[in-house]
Design an enzyme around this catalytic site. Structure first.
Site, mmCIF file in Angstrom:
data_model
loop_
_atom_site.group_PDB
_atom_site.id
_atom_site.type_symbol
_atom_site.label_atom_id
_atom_site.label_comp_id
_atom_site.label_asym_id
_atom_site.label_seq_id
_atom_site.Cartn_x
_atom_site.Cartn_y
_atom_site.Cartn_z
ATOM 1 N N GLY A 33 -23.210 4.380 -3.259
ATOM 2 C CA GLY A 33 -22.154 4.912 -4.121
ATOM 3 C C GLY A 33 -21.885 3.969 -5.277
ATOM 4 O O GLY A 33 -22.770 3.244 -5.741
ATOM 5 N N ASN A 34 -20.622 3.958 -5.719
ATOM 6 C CA ASN A 34 -20.261 3.207 -6.929
ATOM 7 C C ASN A 34 -20.505 1.712 -6.784
ATOM 8 O O ASN A 34 -21.113 1.084 -7.649
ATOM 9 C CB ASN A 34 -18.790 3.444 -7.262
ATOM 10 C CG ASN A 34 -18.555 4.863 -7.730
ATOM 11 O OD1 ASN A 34 -19.329 5.387 -8.522
ATOM 12 N ND2 ASN A 34 -17.511 5.488 -7.226
ATOM 13 N N VAL A 35 -20.021 1.115 -5.696
ATOM 14 C CA VAL A 35 -20.147 -0.340 -5.551
ATOM 15 C C VAL A 35 -21.607 -0.723 -5.334
ATOM 16 O O VAL A 35 -22.125 -1.648 -5.980
ATOM 17 C CB VAL A 35 -19.287 -0.880 -4.381
ATOM 18 C CG1 VAL A 35 -19.517 -2.374 -4.212
ATOM 19 C CG2 VAL A 35 -17.816 -0.592 -4.615
ATOM 20 N N ALA A 36 -22.285 0.007 -4.440
ATOM 21 C CA ALA A 36 -23.674 -0.350 -4.129
ATOM 22 C C ALA A 36 -24.554 -0.229 -5.367
ATOM 23 O O ALA A 36 -25.454 -1.052 -5.574
ATOM 24 C CB ALA A 36 -24.206 0.524 -3.001
ATOM 25 N N LYS A 44 0.862 -1.184 0.000
ATOM 26 C CA LYS A 44 0.000 0.000 0.000
ATOM 27 C C LYS A 44 0.895 1.229 0.000
ATOM 28 O O LYS A 44 2.016 1.188 0.518
ATOM 29 C CB LYS A 44 -0.857 0.013 1.282
ATOM 30 C CG LYS A 44 -2.093 0.852 1.183
ATOM 31 C CD LYS A 44 -3.241 0.075 0.576
ATOM 32 C CE LYS A 44 -4.504 0.895 0.519
ATOM 33 N NZ LYS A 44 -5.652 0.078 0.092
ATOM 34 N N GLY A 60 -25.245 3.293 2.169
ATOM 35 C CA GLY A 60 -24.420 3.934 1.140
ATOM 36 C C GLY A 60 -24.869 3.438 -0.221
ATOM 37 O O GLY A 60 -25.049 2.227 -0.422
HETATM 38 P P1 NAD Z 1 -18.376 5.634 -2.902
HETATM 39 O O1 NAD Z 1 -17.684 6.823 -2.309
HETATM 40 O O2 NAD Z 1 -18.743 5.661 -4.344
HETATM 41 O O3 NAD Z 1 -19.712 5.308 -2.071
HETATM 42 C C1 NAD Z 1 -19.822 5.437 -0.698
HETATM 43 C C2 NAD Z 1 -21.195 6.072 -0.449
HETATM 44 O O4 NAD Z 1 -21.435 6.072 0.963
HETATM 45 C C3 NAD Z 1 -21.303 7.507 -0.917
HETATM 46 O O5 NAD Z 1 -22.432 7.652 -1.749
HETATM 47 C C4 NAD Z 1 -21.463 8.307 0.393
HETATM 48 O O6 NAD Z 1 -22.265 9.467 0.244
HETATM 49 C C5 NAD Z 1 -22.101 7.282 1.292
HETATM 50 N N1 NAD Z 1 -21.959 7.526 2.723
HETATM 51 C C6 NAD Z 1 -20.909 8.057 3.407
HETATM 52 N N2 NAD Z 1 -21.177 8.076 4.726
HETATM 53 C C7 NAD Z 1 -22.401 7.528 4.879
HETATM 54 C C8 NAD Z 1 -23.229 7.253 6.009
HETATM 55 N N3 NAD Z 1 -22.853 7.574 7.249
HETATM 56 N N4 NAD Z 1 -24.424 6.673 5.804
HETATM 57 C C9 NAD Z 1 -24.839 6.344 4.554
HETATM 58 N N5 NAD Z 1 -24.098 6.595 3.465
HETATM 59 C C10 NAD Z 1 -22.903 7.173 3.617
HETATM 60 O O7 NAD Z 1 -17.432 4.385 -2.570
HETATM 61 P P2 NAD Z 1 -17.464 2.947 -3.252
HETATM 62 O O8 NAD Z 1 -16.381 2.888 -4.252
HETATM 63 O O9 NAD Z 1 -18.844 2.594 -3.618
HETATM 64 O O10 NAD Z 1 -16.978 2.037 -2.020
HETATM 65 C C11 NAD Z 1 -17.860 1.732 -0.926
HETATM 66 C C12 NAD Z 1 -17.059 1.051 0.178
HETATM 67 O O11 NAD Z 1 -16.483 -0.138 -0.318
HETATM 68 C C13 NAD Z 1 -15.905 1.884 0.717
HETATM 69 O O12 NAD Z 1 -15.790 1.625 2.084
HETATM 70 C C14 NAD Z 1 -14.694 1.330 -0.016
HETATM 71 O O13 NAD Z 1 -13.509 1.476 0.731
HETATM 72 C C15 NAD Z 1 -15.066 -0.135 -0.139
HETATM 73 N N6 NAD Z 1 -14.441 -0.823 -1.278
HETATM 74 C C16 NAD Z 1 -14.614 -0.326 -2.545
HETATM 75 C C17 NAD Z 1 -14.042 -0.997 -3.613
HETATM 76 C C18 NAD Z 1 -14.216 -0.489 -5.027
HETATM 77 O O14 NAD Z 1 -13.888 -1.214 -5.974
HETATM 78 N N7 NAD Z 1 -14.743 0.703 -5.215
HETATM 79 C C19 NAD Z 1 -13.299 -2.170 -3.405
HETATM 80 C C20 NAD Z 1 -13.160 -2.656 -2.098
HETATM 81 C C21 NAD Z 1 -13.746 -1.957 -1.047
#
Ligand code: NAD
Length: 351
Positions: free
Chosen positions: A182-185, A80, A180
């Protein structure tokens, strides 16, 4: 805490430090373990208040990557990087080019990709100085945003968890609560809707809530989502959400979400087991992103192959649940055992 003592106690191989005042760069790269292959992990850009905070963060994150890749069956180790800077204000081309030279100086022992605070476009600058960077934008020949694959892997994990819990991996009619959107959800949601699941979502960002509602999800408040009555709770926002305070209030049977470090403390795995909630360990189920970029290292990216490997998260999670049962340990402990046993076997084969 002494750094070398900490590294020795946790099996870290190397810590590299780089400063380049002209480029505004102060950075660390931690290489935890290269038994299985070159270390792979993202570049975090974060303004930690002290160097000590930054150092321990990067060391711990690199160790987590060793476990994630080992359990996912990848021939990569854990690494990392941390750039001490404010991602909203400080990022420049000069910074990421200098950072690329730092990565290059390690001769391929560390391969980097995006993480919190960095984007594929930042790393495209680094790629002008080093070959050891993946997850580049699609237009640069990279695999682009990894979230789509992470969402797909999470979906496969949910099916495996459903099978373990209810005897069938069919998610039709199951209610999934998403913390949440975001992108993954949102990638996960497409698969879940296709499978006939019902969604409830909460997000602090009103635009994301709107997007979830437009996809047919019911909306819950951010303070209510963890205690929402549902079949599967999917933490997809923040770490540390499963803790002494939240666990007694949970009304789900399965937890399977993307967020890293969902358990605030190791004892929280035991708390979930006592409540009869099946916990799918975060780093097993969210490995789709690292699996995806690993298919870009030293070869032309092959999306089909990356997807087939990501689908195996289903099998890995089945092994985790079986091992937890056999050895009478929590699922979180079983995940660690799977990673540690693979590393031990590789070390023995080498010796
Ligand atoms: P993202 O930033 O696109 O989505 C996260 C979402 O959570 C955002 O829409 C944000 O507004 C929301 N949020 C923040 N605080 C909140 C709360 N208290 N209550 C409700 N919603 C809240 O991130 P992502 O890429 O979708 O990743 C989501 C999680 O998965 C992160 O923790 C990230 O570290 C983990 N992750 C992501 C990946 C990836 O490929 N993107 C891979 C492994 C792990």
């Amino acid at each position: 805490m002494q750094i070398l003592d900490f590294m020795e106690a946790n099996g870290h191989e190397q810590l590299a430090v780089w400063t380049d005042p002209g480029a505004g760069l102060r950075a660390f790269i931690a290489i935890h373990d290269t038994t299985l292959g070159p270390s792979l992990g993202g570049t975090r850009v974060w303004p930690h208040p002290t160097e000590e905070d930054a150092l321990f963060d990067v060391l711990r994150l690199s160790q987590a990557m060793t476990y994630k890749s080992a359990a996912a069956g990848l021939d990569f180790g854990g690494g990392k990087a941390l750039i001490m800077a404010d991602p909203r204000a400080d990022k420049t081309e000069a910074m990421f080019r200098s950072y690329g030279r730092f990565v290059e100086s390690l001769g391929g022992r560390y391969v980097t990709t995006e993480d919190v605070g960095s984007t594929p476009y930042d790393l495209a600058w680094s790629a002008r100085e080093t070959r050891h960077v993946v997850g580049l934008p699609v237009e640069s020949g990279g695999s682009g945003n990894p979230s789509t694959m992470t969402g797909y892997g999470l979906y496969e994990a949910m099916r495996a968890a459903a099978k373990a819990r209810w005897g069938s991996d069919d998610l039709a009619g199951r209610t999934v609560a998403l913390q949440g959107f975001g992108n993954v959800a949102s990638s996960l949601a497409e698969h879940l809707l296709g499978a006939g699941a019902r969604l409830v979502a909460a997000d602090v960002d009103p635009a994301k809530v709107e997007r979830a509602a437009a996809r047919g999800a019911a909306v819950a408040g951010v303070d209510e989502i963890l205690a929402q009555e549902c079949d599967i709770l999917a933490p997809c926002a923040l770490g540390g959400v499963l803790n002494e305070r939240s666990i007694p209030a949970l009304r789900c049977e399965v937890i399977c979400g993307a967020a890293n470090n969902q358990l605030l403390a190791p004892e929280d795995a035991e708390r979930l087991r006592e409540r009869g909630i099946l916990y799918a360990p975060d780093y097993i189920v969210n490995a789709g992103g690292v699996i995806n970029v690993s298919f870009e290292v030293g070869r032309e990216y092959d999306q089909g192959a990356a997807r087939a490997k990501t689908a195996q998260i289903y099998d890995t999670l089945e092994r985790v649940f079986a091992m937890a049962e056999e050895r009478g340990v929590t699922t979180a402990a079983a995940a660690d055992l799977i990673a540690e046993e693979r590393l031990a076997a590789a070390r023995a084969a080498r010796a």
